[in-house]
Design an enzyme around this catalytic site. Structure first.
Site, PDB file in Angstrom:
ATOM      1  CG  HIS A 191       8.478  -3.222  -8.161  1.00 31.86           C
ATOM      2  ND1 HIS A 191       8.048  -4.184  -9.051  1.00 31.86           N
ATOM      3  CD2 HIS A 191       9.664  -2.761  -8.666  1.00 31.86           C
ATOM      4  CE1 HIS A 191       8.911  -4.318 -10.027  1.00 31.86           C
ATOM      5  NE2 HIS A 191       9.904  -3.461  -9.826  1.00 31.86           N
ATOM      6  CB  SER A 321     -17.755   9.927   6.421  1.00 28.35           C
ATOM      7  OG  SER A 321     -18.414   8.802   6.944  1.00 28.35           O
ATOM      8  CE  LYS A 327     -12.801   7.940   5.928  1.00 26.80           C
ATOM      9  NZ  LYS A 327     -12.752   7.980   4.462  1.00 26.80           N
ATOM     10  CD  GLU A 334     -13.580   8.135  -3.783  1.00 31.06           C
ATOM     11  OE1 GLU A 334     -14.803   8.417  -3.701  1.00 31.06           O
ATOM     12  OE2 GLU A 334     -12.877   7.849  -2.803  1.00 31.06           O
TER      13      GLU A 334
END
Length: 473
Positions: A191, A321, A327, A334
Protein backbone atom coordinates in the site's frame (compact mmCIF):
# COMPACT_ATOMS: atom_id res chain seq x y z
CA UNK A 1 0.83 6.30 -74.43
CA UNK A 2 4.54 5.90 -75.23
CA UNK A 3 7.75 5.55 -73.23
CA UNK A 4 9.69 8.71 -72.46
CA UNK A 5 12.85 9.30 -70.42
CA UNK A 6 12.54 8.02 -66.87
CA UNK A 7 9.22 6.29 -67.53
CA UNK A 8 8.28 2.88 -68.92
CA UNK A 9 4.84 1.75 -70.03
CA UNK A 10 3.60 -1.54 -68.62
CA UNK A 11 0.36 -3.26 -69.54
CA UNK A 12 -1.90 -5.42 -67.41
CA UNK A 13 -5.49 -6.64 -67.76
CA UNK A 14 -6.77 -3.08 -67.23
CA UNK A 15 -4.55 -1.38 -69.81
CA UNK A 16 -1.31 0.64 -69.90
CA UNK A 17 0.31 2.20 -66.83
CA UNK A 18 3.23 4.63 -66.53
CA UNK A 19 5.88 3.42 -64.09
CA UNK A 20 9.26 4.95 -63.13
CA UNK A 21 11.73 3.19 -65.41
CA UNK A 22 14.12 2.19 -62.63
CA UNK A 23 11.49 0.59 -60.40
CA UNK A 24 10.93 -3.15 -60.26
CA UNK A 25 7.30 -2.97 -59.24
CA UNK A 26 4.62 -3.30 -61.89
CA UNK A 27 1.22 -2.08 -62.99
CA UNK A 28 -0.85 -3.26 -60.04
CA UNK A 29 1.53 -1.68 -57.53
CA UNK A 30 1.56 1.58 -59.47
CA UNK A 31 -2.23 1.63 -59.64
CA UNK A 32 -2.42 0.95 -55.89
CA UNK A 33 -0.12 3.91 -55.21
CA UNK A 34 -2.71 6.16 -56.80
CA UNK A 35 -5.60 4.60 -54.90
CA UNK A 36 -4.31 4.18 -51.34
CA UNK A 37 -3.09 7.70 -50.62
CA UNK A 38 -3.44 7.23 -46.87
CA UNK A 39 -0.78 8.05 -44.31
CA UNK A 40 2.92 7.34 -44.65
CA UNK A 41 3.22 4.14 -42.58
CA UNK A 42 5.02 1.32 -44.39
CA UNK A 43 5.52 -2.30 -43.49
CA UNK A 44 8.81 -2.96 -41.68
CA UNK A 45 11.61 -4.39 -43.80
CA UNK A 46 11.28 -7.78 -42.14
CA UNK A 47 7.85 -8.27 -43.72
CA UNK A 48 9.23 -7.46 -47.17
CA UNK A 49 12.07 -9.91 -46.60
CA UNK A 50 9.58 -12.56 -45.52
CA UNK A 51 7.68 -12.18 -48.78
CA UNK A 52 10.94 -13.10 -50.50
CA UNK A 53 11.16 -16.18 -48.28
CA UNK A 54 7.53 -17.11 -49.00
CA UNK A 55 7.93 -16.78 -52.80
CA UNK A 56 11.19 -18.72 -52.67
CA UNK A 57 9.55 -21.61 -50.81
CA UNK A 58 6.52 -21.53 -53.13
CA UNK A 59 8.70 -21.71 -56.24
CA UNK A 60 10.64 -24.63 -54.79
CA UNK A 61 7.43 -26.43 -53.86
CA UNK A 62 5.99 -25.87 -57.34
CA UNK A 63 9.18 -27.14 -58.93
CA UNK A 64 9.11 -30.26 -56.72
CA UNK A 65 5.50 -30.97 -57.68
CA UNK A 66 6.10 -30.44 -61.39
CA UNK A 67 3.82 -27.41 -61.73
CA UNK A 68 6.56 -24.90 -62.62
CA UNK A 69 9.16 -25.19 -65.35
CA UNK A 70 12.59 -25.69 -63.71
CA UNK A 71 14.22 -22.90 -65.70
CA UNK A 72 11.54 -20.40 -64.63
CA UNK A 73 11.62 -21.71 -61.07
CA UNK A 74 15.36 -21.17 -60.92
CA UNK A 75 15.03 -17.53 -62.00
CA UNK A 76 12.17 -16.92 -59.56
CA UNK A 77 14.06 -18.52 -56.70
CA UNK A 78 17.14 -16.38 -57.35
CA UNK A 79 15.08 -13.17 -57.45
CA UNK A 80 13.08 -14.14 -54.37
CA UNK A 81 16.30 -14.84 -52.50
CA UNK A 82 17.47 -11.31 -53.28
CA UNK A 83 14.21 -9.91 -51.88
CA UNK A 84 14.70 -12.04 -48.75
CA UNK A 85 18.23 -10.65 -48.36
CA UNK A 86 16.97 -7.04 -48.51
CA UNK A 87 18.17 -5.97 -51.95
CA UNK A 88 14.78 -4.63 -53.09
CA UNK A 89 13.41 -2.94 -49.97
CA UNK A 90 13.04 0.37 -51.83
CA UNK A 91 10.75 -1.26 -54.36
CA UNK A 92 7.93 -1.91 -51.89
CA UNK A 93 6.33 1.57 -51.66
CA UNK A 94 2.78 0.78 -50.57
CA UNK A 95 1.26 1.94 -47.27
CA UNK A 96 -0.17 -0.54 -44.82
CA UNK A 97 -3.56 1.12 -45.40
CA UNK A 98 -4.69 -1.03 -48.33
CA UNK A 99 -7.06 -3.89 -49.06
CA UNK A 100 -7.57 -5.86 -45.86
CA UNK A 101 -6.28 -9.08 -47.41
CA UNK A 102 -2.90 -7.47 -48.16
CA UNK A 103 -3.47 -8.19 -51.86
CA UNK A 104 -1.53 -5.16 -53.10
CA UNK A 105 1.62 -6.05 -51.17
CA UNK A 106 1.42 -9.65 -52.40
CA UNK A 107 1.08 -8.33 -55.96
CA UNK A 108 3.97 -5.96 -55.29
CA UNK A 109 6.13 -8.96 -54.36
CA UNK A 110 4.99 -10.90 -57.41
CA UNK A 111 5.85 -7.99 -59.73
CA UNK A 112 9.26 -7.21 -58.22
CA UNK A 113 10.29 -10.86 -58.33
CA UNK A 114 8.95 -11.36 -61.88
CA UNK A 115 10.71 -8.27 -63.18
CA UNK A 116 13.97 -9.21 -61.52
CA UNK A 117 13.73 -12.81 -62.78
CA UNK A 118 13.07 -11.58 -66.33
CA UNK A 119 15.97 -9.17 -66.07
CA UNK A 120 18.32 -12.03 -65.21
CA UNK A 121 16.94 -13.87 -68.26
CA UNK A 122 17.85 -10.93 -70.52
CA UNK A 123 14.49 -9.16 -70.68
CA UNK A 124 13.70 -5.49 -69.90
CA UNK A 125 11.60 -4.50 -66.89
CA UNK A 126 7.88 -4.64 -67.56
CA UNK A 127 7.97 -7.36 -70.23
CA UNK A 128 6.06 -9.88 -68.03
CA UNK A 129 7.62 -12.81 -69.89
CA UNK A 130 8.91 -15.44 -69.75
CA UNK A 131 8.14 -15.04 -66.01
CA UNK A 132 4.65 -13.71 -65.31
CA UNK A 133 3.88 -12.26 -61.85
CA UNK A 134 0.57 -14.08 -61.50
CA UNK A 135 0.98 -17.19 -63.62
CA UNK A 136 4.41 -18.12 -62.29
CA UNK A 137 5.49 -16.19 -59.17
CA UNK A 138 2.00 -16.51 -57.66
CA UNK A 139 1.38 -20.05 -58.92
CA UNK A 140 -0.59 -22.29 -56.52
CA UNK A 141 -1.20 -19.25 -54.31
CA UNK A 142 -3.67 -16.49 -53.52
CA UNK A 143 -3.15 -13.30 -51.56
CA UNK A 144 -5.71 -14.77 -49.16
CA UNK A 145 -3.42 -17.61 -48.08
CA UNK A 146 -0.05 -16.01 -48.88
CA UNK A 147 -0.44 -12.90 -46.73
CA UNK A 148 -1.48 -14.77 -43.55
CA UNK A 149 1.37 -17.20 -44.21
CA UNK A 150 3.80 -14.29 -44.40
CA UNK A 151 2.30 -12.88 -41.19
CA UNK A 152 2.97 -16.12 -39.33
CA UNK A 153 6.42 -16.57 -40.85
CA UNK A 154 7.52 -13.03 -40.08
CA UNK A 155 6.14 -12.96 -36.53
CA UNK A 156 7.62 -16.39 -35.80
CA UNK A 157 11.05 -15.36 -37.05
CA UNK A 158 10.99 -12.02 -35.25
CA UNK A 159 9.99 -13.62 -31.96
CA UNK A 160 12.66 -16.32 -32.24
CA UNK A 161 15.53 -14.22 -33.60
CA UNK A 162 14.83 -10.78 -32.18
CA UNK A 163 12.59 -10.64 -29.13
CA UNK A 164 13.31 -13.82 -27.15
CA UNK A 165 17.11 -13.32 -27.07
CA UNK A 166 16.67 -9.80 -25.68
CA UNK A 167 14.16 -10.97 -23.09
CA UNK A 168 16.56 -13.67 -21.95
CA UNK A 169 19.25 -11.00 -21.63
CA UNK A 170 16.95 -8.86 -19.47
CA UNK A 171 15.88 -11.83 -17.34
CA UNK A 172 19.49 -12.88 -16.78
CA UNK A 173 20.60 -9.32 -15.99
CA UNK A 174 17.84 -8.97 -13.40
CA UNK A 175 18.73 -12.39 -11.97
CA UNK A 176 22.39 -11.32 -11.67
CA UNK A 177 21.30 -8.28 -9.68
CA UNK A 178 19.13 -10.52 -7.49
CA UNK A 179 22.23 -12.54 -6.62
CA UNK A 180 24.37 -9.41 -6.15
CA UNK A 181 21.87 -7.81 -3.76
CA UNK A 182 20.80 -10.98 -1.95
CA UNK A 183 22.51 -9.94 1.30
CA UNK A 184 21.13 -6.38 1.34
CA UNK A 185 18.22 -6.08 3.79
CA UNK A 186 15.54 -3.50 3.13
CA UNK A 187 12.01 -2.76 4.27
CA UNK A 188 9.27 -4.09 2.04
CA UNK A 189 6.31 -1.90 1.20
CA UNK A 190 2.62 -2.67 0.81
CA UNK A 191 0.00 0.00 0.00
CA UNK A 192 3.07 2.27 -0.53
CA UNK A 193 3.66 2.03 3.22
CA UNK A 194 6.41 0.41 5.27
CA UNK A 195 5.95 -3.31 5.88
CA UNK A 196 8.35 -6.01 7.11
CA UNK A 197 11.94 -6.75 6.03
CA UNK A 198 13.06 -8.45 2.84
CA UNK A 199 16.17 -8.22 0.70
CA UNK A 200 16.80 -6.12 -2.38
CA UNK A 201 17.71 -9.41 -4.02
CA UNK A 202 14.23 -10.78 -3.41
CA UNK A 203 12.72 -7.77 -5.20
CA UNK A 204 14.95 -8.32 -8.22
CA UNK A 205 14.23 -12.04 -8.16
CA UNK A 206 10.55 -11.17 -8.57
CA UNK A 207 11.42 -8.94 -11.55
CA UNK A 208 13.47 -11.71 -13.17
CA UNK A 209 10.66 -14.20 -12.64
CA UNK A 210 8.14 -11.85 -14.28
CA UNK A 211 10.27 -11.63 -17.39
CA UNK A 212 10.90 -15.37 -17.34
CA UNK A 213 7.17 -16.04 -17.22
CA UNK A 214 6.73 -13.62 -20.12
CA UNK A 215 9.19 -15.71 -22.13
CA UNK A 216 7.28 -18.86 -21.22
CA UNK A 217 3.99 -17.33 -22.38
CA UNK A 218 5.47 -16.43 -25.78
CA UNK A 219 6.96 -19.90 -26.17
CA UNK A 220 3.65 -21.50 -25.20
CA UNK A 221 1.84 -19.59 -27.98
CA UNK A 222 4.37 -20.53 -30.67
CA UNK A 223 2.96 -23.94 -31.70
CA UNK A 224 -0.22 -22.26 -32.99
CA UNK A 225 1.90 -19.64 -34.73
CA UNK A 226 3.86 -22.30 -36.63
CA UNK A 227 0.71 -23.52 -38.45
CA UNK A 228 0.57 -21.98 -41.92
CA UNK A 229 -2.44 -21.27 -44.15
CA UNK A 230 -0.48 -21.68 -47.39
CA UNK A 231 -2.29 -24.05 -49.72
CA UNK A 232 -5.76 -22.73 -48.94
CA UNK A 233 -5.66 -20.34 -51.94
CA UNK A 234 -8.84 -18.26 -52.30
CA UNK A 235 -11.19 -19.43 -49.53
CA UNK A 236 -9.41 -22.34 -47.84
CA UNK A 237 -10.41 -25.16 -50.22
CA UNK A 238 -7.06 -25.21 -52.07
CA UNK A 239 -8.48 -24.49 -55.54
CA UNK A 240 -5.70 -24.35 -58.19
CA UNK A 241 -3.04 -25.69 -55.82
CA UNK A 242 -1.67 -29.17 -56.53
CA UNK A 243 -2.12 -31.92 -53.97
CA UNK A 244 0.65 -31.79 -51.38
CA UNK A 245 1.57 -28.17 -52.07
CA UNK A 246 0.99 -27.15 -48.43
CA UNK A 247 3.26 -29.91 -47.14
CA UNK A 248 5.99 -29.22 -49.70
CA UNK A 249 5.83 -25.51 -48.95
CA UNK A 250 6.13 -26.00 -45.20
CA UNK A 251 9.02 -28.40 -45.62
CA UNK A 252 10.83 -25.72 -47.61
CA UNK A 253 10.24 -22.89 -45.13
CA UNK A 254 11.12 -25.12 -42.18
CA UNK A 255 14.40 -25.98 -43.88
CA UNK A 256 15.13 -22.35 -44.76
CA UNK A 257 14.34 -20.94 -41.30
CA UNK A 258 15.10 -23.80 -38.94
CA UNK A 259 11.68 -23.30 -37.32
CA UNK A 260 9.02 -26.05 -37.17
CA UNK A 261 6.44 -24.63 -39.58
CA UNK A 262 3.69 -27.09 -40.56
CA UNK A 263 0.47 -26.93 -42.61
CA UNK A 264 -2.58 -25.64 -40.80
CA UNK A 265 -4.97 -28.60 -40.81
CA UNK A 266 -7.83 -26.11 -41.40
CA UNK A 267 -6.94 -23.51 -44.00
CA UNK A 268 -10.37 -22.00 -43.45
CA UNK A 269 -9.48 -21.24 -39.82
CA UNK A 270 -6.05 -19.92 -40.80
CA UNK A 271 -7.48 -17.46 -43.33
CA UNK A 272 -10.77 -16.45 -41.76
CA UNK A 273 -9.41 -16.00 -38.24
CA UNK A 274 -6.10 -14.88 -36.77
CA UNK A 275 -6.53 -16.09 -33.21
CA UNK A 276 -2.94 -17.35 -33.05
CA UNK A 277 -1.62 -13.86 -33.74
CA UNK A 278 -4.01 -12.32 -31.21
CA UNK A 279 -2.77 -14.90 -28.70
CA UNK A 280 0.83 -13.85 -29.32
CA UNK A 281 -0.18 -10.22 -28.89
CA UNK A 282 -1.86 -11.16 -25.63
CA UNK A 283 1.41 -12.63 -24.36
CA UNK A 284 3.19 -9.42 -25.38
CA UNK A 285 0.52 -7.39 -23.60
CA UNK A 286 1.16 -9.31 -20.36
CA UNK A 287 4.89 -8.77 -20.82
CA UNK A 288 4.32 -5.04 -21.30
CA UNK A 289 2.31 -4.93 -18.07
CA UNK A 290 5.18 -6.71 -16.28
CA UNK A 291 7.72 -4.24 -17.64
CA UNK A 292 5.59 -1.30 -16.48
CA UNK A 293 5.62 -2.71 -12.95
CA UNK A 294 9.38 -3.35 -13.03
CA UNK A 295 10.28 0.03 -14.52
CA UNK A 296 8.06 1.94 -12.10
CA UNK A 297 9.41 0.07 -9.07
CA UNK A 298 12.98 0.81 -10.10
CA UNK A 299 12.14 4.47 -10.76
CA UNK A 300 10.57 4.85 -7.33
CA UNK A 301 13.29 2.94 -5.48
CA UNK A 302 15.87 5.25 -7.03
CA UNK A 303 13.90 8.46 -6.52
CA UNK A 304 15.66 11.35 -4.86
CA UNK A 305 18.52 10.89 -4.44
CA UNK A 306 18.42 13.14 -1.35
CA UNK A 307 14.69 13.58 -0.69
CA UNK A 308 13.15 10.44 -2.20
CA UNK A 309 13.52 6.77 -1.38
CA UNK A 310 17.06 6.74 -2.73
CA UNK A 311 17.61 3.02 -2.16
CA UNK A 312 18.85 2.35 -5.69
CA UNK A 313 21.56 4.37 -7.42
CA UNK A 314 21.15 4.82 -11.15
CA UNK A 315 24.11 4.61 -13.52
CA UNK A 316 25.06 7.90 -15.17
CA UNK A 317 23.74 8.00 -18.74
CA UNK A 318 25.34 11.37 -19.49
CA UNK A 319 21.97 13.14 -19.80
CA UNK A 320 20.61 15.89 -17.59
CA UNK A 321 17.95 18.55 -17.17
CA UNK A 322 17.67 21.54 -19.52
CA UNK A 323 17.58 23.92 -16.54
CA UNK A 324 18.87 22.02 -13.49
CA UNK A 325 22.57 21.26 -13.93
CA UNK A 326 23.66 17.76 -12.96
CA UNK A 327 20.16 16.42 -12.43
CA UNK A 328 20.08 12.69 -13.16
CA UNK A 329 16.76 11.27 -14.33
CA UNK A 330 15.59 7.66 -14.84
CA UNK A 331 15.51 8.19 -18.60
CA UNK A 332 15.85 4.56 -19.66
CA UNK A 333 13.02 3.45 -17.38
CA UNK A 334 10.83 6.22 -18.77
CA UNK A 335 11.59 5.12 -22.34
CA UNK A 336 10.66 1.54 -21.47
CA UNK A 337 7.39 2.69 -19.93
CA UNK A 338 6.46 4.43 -23.18
CA UNK A 339 7.34 1.29 -25.14
CA UNK A 340 5.07 -0.73 -22.87
CA UNK A 341 2.22 1.78 -23.19
CA UNK A 342 2.48 1.53 -26.98
CA UNK A 343 2.37 -2.26 -26.84
CA UNK A 344 -0.74 -2.20 -24.66
CA UNK A 345 -2.38 0.12 -27.20
CA UNK A 346 -1.26 -2.07 -30.08
CA UNK A 347 -2.94 -5.05 -28.43
CA UNK A 348 -6.25 -3.20 -28.47
CA UNK A 349 -5.86 -2.61 -32.22
CA UNK A 350 -4.79 -6.21 -32.80
CA UNK A 351 -7.79 -7.48 -30.85
CA UNK A 352 -10.17 -5.39 -32.96
CA UNK A 353 -8.42 -6.48 -36.16
CA UNK A 354 -8.50 -10.12 -35.09
CA UNK A 355 -12.23 -9.84 -34.53
CA UNK A 356 -12.70 -8.61 -38.11
CA UNK A 357 -12.78 -12.01 -39.75
CA UNK A 358 -16.02 -12.41 -41.70
CA UNK A 359 -16.85 -15.76 -43.24
CA UNK A 360 -13.71 -17.10 -45.00
CA UNK A 361 -11.42 -14.07 -44.77
CA UNK A 362 -10.12 -11.65 -42.17
CA UNK A 363 -9.90 -8.24 -43.83
CA UNK A 364 -7.69 -6.41 -41.34
CA UNK A 365 -4.45 -8.31 -41.93
CA UNK A 366 -2.15 -5.35 -42.73
CA UNK A 367 -2.97 -3.31 -39.63
CA UNK A 368 -2.85 -6.42 -37.45
CA UNK A 369 0.62 -7.50 -38.53
CA UNK A 370 1.91 -3.91 -38.57
CA UNK A 371 0.98 -3.45 -34.92
CA UNK A 372 2.24 -6.87 -33.89
CA UNK A 373 5.62 -6.44 -35.57
CA UNK A 374 5.99 -2.97 -34.06
CA UNK A 375 5.26 -4.39 -30.60
CA UNK A 376 7.90 -7.09 -31.08
CA UNK A 377 10.49 -4.60 -32.28
CA UNK A 378 9.82 -2.11 -29.49
CA UNK A 379 9.88 -4.76 -26.75
CA UNK A 380 13.10 -6.25 -28.11
CA UNK A 381 14.92 -2.91 -28.33
CA UNK A 382 13.46 -1.60 -25.08
CA UNK A 383 14.40 -4.74 -23.15
CA UNK A 384 17.97 -4.66 -24.45
CA UNK A 385 18.50 -0.99 -23.63
CA UNK A 386 16.88 -1.36 -20.20
CA UNK A 387 19.09 -4.37 -19.38
CA UNK A 388 22.39 -2.98 -20.63
CA UNK A 389 22.08 0.74 -19.88
CA UNK A 390 20.16 0.73 -16.60
CA UNK A 391 19.79 -2.60 -14.79
CA UNK A 392 23.38 -3.72 -15.37
CA UNK A 393 24.75 -0.55 -13.73
CA UNK A 394 22.37 -0.31 -10.77
CA UNK A 395 23.87 -0.05 -7.30
CA UNK A 396 22.35 0.18 -3.82
CA UNK A 397 22.81 2.78 -1.09
CA UNK A 398 23.63 0.41 1.76
CA UNK A 399 23.82 3.13 4.42
CA UNK A 400 20.36 4.46 3.63
CA UNK A 401 18.91 0.97 3.56
CA UNK A 402 20.48 0.09 6.92
CA UNK A 403 19.10 3.29 8.45
CA UNK A 404 15.64 2.57 7.06
CA UNK A 405 15.69 -0.93 8.53
CA UNK A 406 16.82 0.27 11.94
CA UNK A 407 14.01 2.82 12.09
CA UNK A 408 11.23 0.65 10.67
CA UNK A 409 8.13 0.49 12.89
CA UNK A 410 6.86 -2.82 11.56
CA UNK A 411 9.89 -4.74 12.77
CA UNK A 412 7.81 -5.14 15.91
CA UNK A 413 5.62 -7.58 13.95
CA UNK A 414 8.10 -10.28 14.93
CA UNK A 415 6.84 -9.89 18.53
CA UNK A 416 3.30 -11.03 17.60
CA UNK A 417 3.78 -14.67 18.70
CA UNK A 418 5.13 -13.51 22.08
CA UNK A 419 3.00 -10.46 22.89
CA UNK A 420 -0.09 -10.77 20.69
CA UNK A 421 -1.45 -8.39 18.10
CA UNK A 422 -2.89 -5.76 20.43
CA UNK A 423 0.23 -5.16 22.53
CA UNK A 424 2.40 -5.00 19.38
CA UNK A 425 -0.04 -2.44 17.97
CA UNK A 426 0.49 -0.41 21.16
CA UNK A 427 4.25 -0.52 20.55
CA UNK A 428 3.95 0.82 17.00
CA UNK A 429 1.44 3.52 18.00
CA UNK A 430 3.73 4.67 20.80
CA UNK A 431 6.81 4.66 18.59
CA UNK A 432 5.04 6.74 15.97
CA UNK A 433 3.48 9.18 18.44
CA UNK A 434 6.71 9.74 20.36
CA UNK A 435 9.01 9.54 17.34
CA UNK A 436 11.15 6.79 18.84
CA UNK A 437 12.23 3.41 17.60
CA UNK A 438 9.93 0.42 18.18
CA UNK A 439 12.66 -1.04 20.37
CA UNK A 440 12.57 1.97 22.66
CA UNK A 441 8.77 1.92 22.74
CA UNK A 442 8.61 -1.79 23.57
CA UNK A 443 11.05 -1.36 26.44
CA UNK A 444 9.33 1.79 27.73
CA UNK A 445 5.97 0.00 27.78
CA UNK A 446 7.57 -2.79 29.80
CA UNK A 447 6.60 -5.51 27.35
CA UNK A 448 10.13 -6.86 26.75
CA UNK A 449 13.69 -6.21 27.80
CA UNK A 450 16.26 -4.91 25.38
CA UNK A 451 17.89 -8.32 25.27
CA UNK A 452 14.59 -10.02 24.46
CA UNK A 453 13.78 -7.49 21.76
CA UNK A 454 17.18 -7.90 20.07
CA UNK A 455 16.90 -11.69 20.15
CA UNK A 456 13.42 -11.82 18.64
CA UNK A 457 13.43 -8.80 16.33
CA UNK A 458 16.33 -9.64 14.02
CA UNK A 459 15.60 -8.30 10.50
CA UNK A 460 17.67 -11.04 8.88
CA UNK A 461 15.60 -13.81 10.44
CA UNK A 462 12.44 -12.03 9.34
CA UNK A 463 13.33 -12.12 5.64
CA UNK A 464 11.76 -15.57 5.33
CA UNK A 465 10.39 -17.85 8.03
CA UNK A 466 12.75 -20.55 9.29
CA UNK A 467 12.97 -23.50 6.90
CA UNK A 468 11.53 -21.56 3.96
CA UNK A 469 14.40 -19.25 3.10
CA UNK A 470 15.44 -19.62 -0.52
CA UNK A 471 18.29 -17.77 -2.17
CA UNK A 472 17.31 -15.22 -4.79
CA UNK A 473 17.63 -16.43 -8.36
Amino acid sequence: MTDHPGIRIEHDAFGPVEIPANRYWGAQTQRALGVFEIGDERFPACLVWTFGLQKLAAARANRRLGTLDPSLAEAIEAAALEVWKGRFDDHFPLPIWQTGSGTQTNMNANEVIANRANETLGQPLGRRRPVHPNDHVNRSQSSNDSFPTVMHLCVGIELHDRLLPELRLLRDTLAAKAAEFDDVVKIGRTHLMDAVPMTVGQAFDAFARQVGLGIARIEAASPRLYRLAQGGTAVGSGLNAPAGFDEAFCEEVAGLTGLPFVPNPSKFEGMGAHDALVEVSGALNVLAVSLIKIANDIRLLGSGPRTGLGELVFPDDGLSSSIMPGKRNPTIAEALLQVAFQVVGNHATISAAGASGTFELNVAKPVLVHNLLQAIRLLADGSRVFATKLVHGLAVDRERLAANVANALLLATALNPLLGYDRVAAITRTAMAENVTPRAAAIALGFVTGEEYDRIVDPRTMIAPAGRREPAR
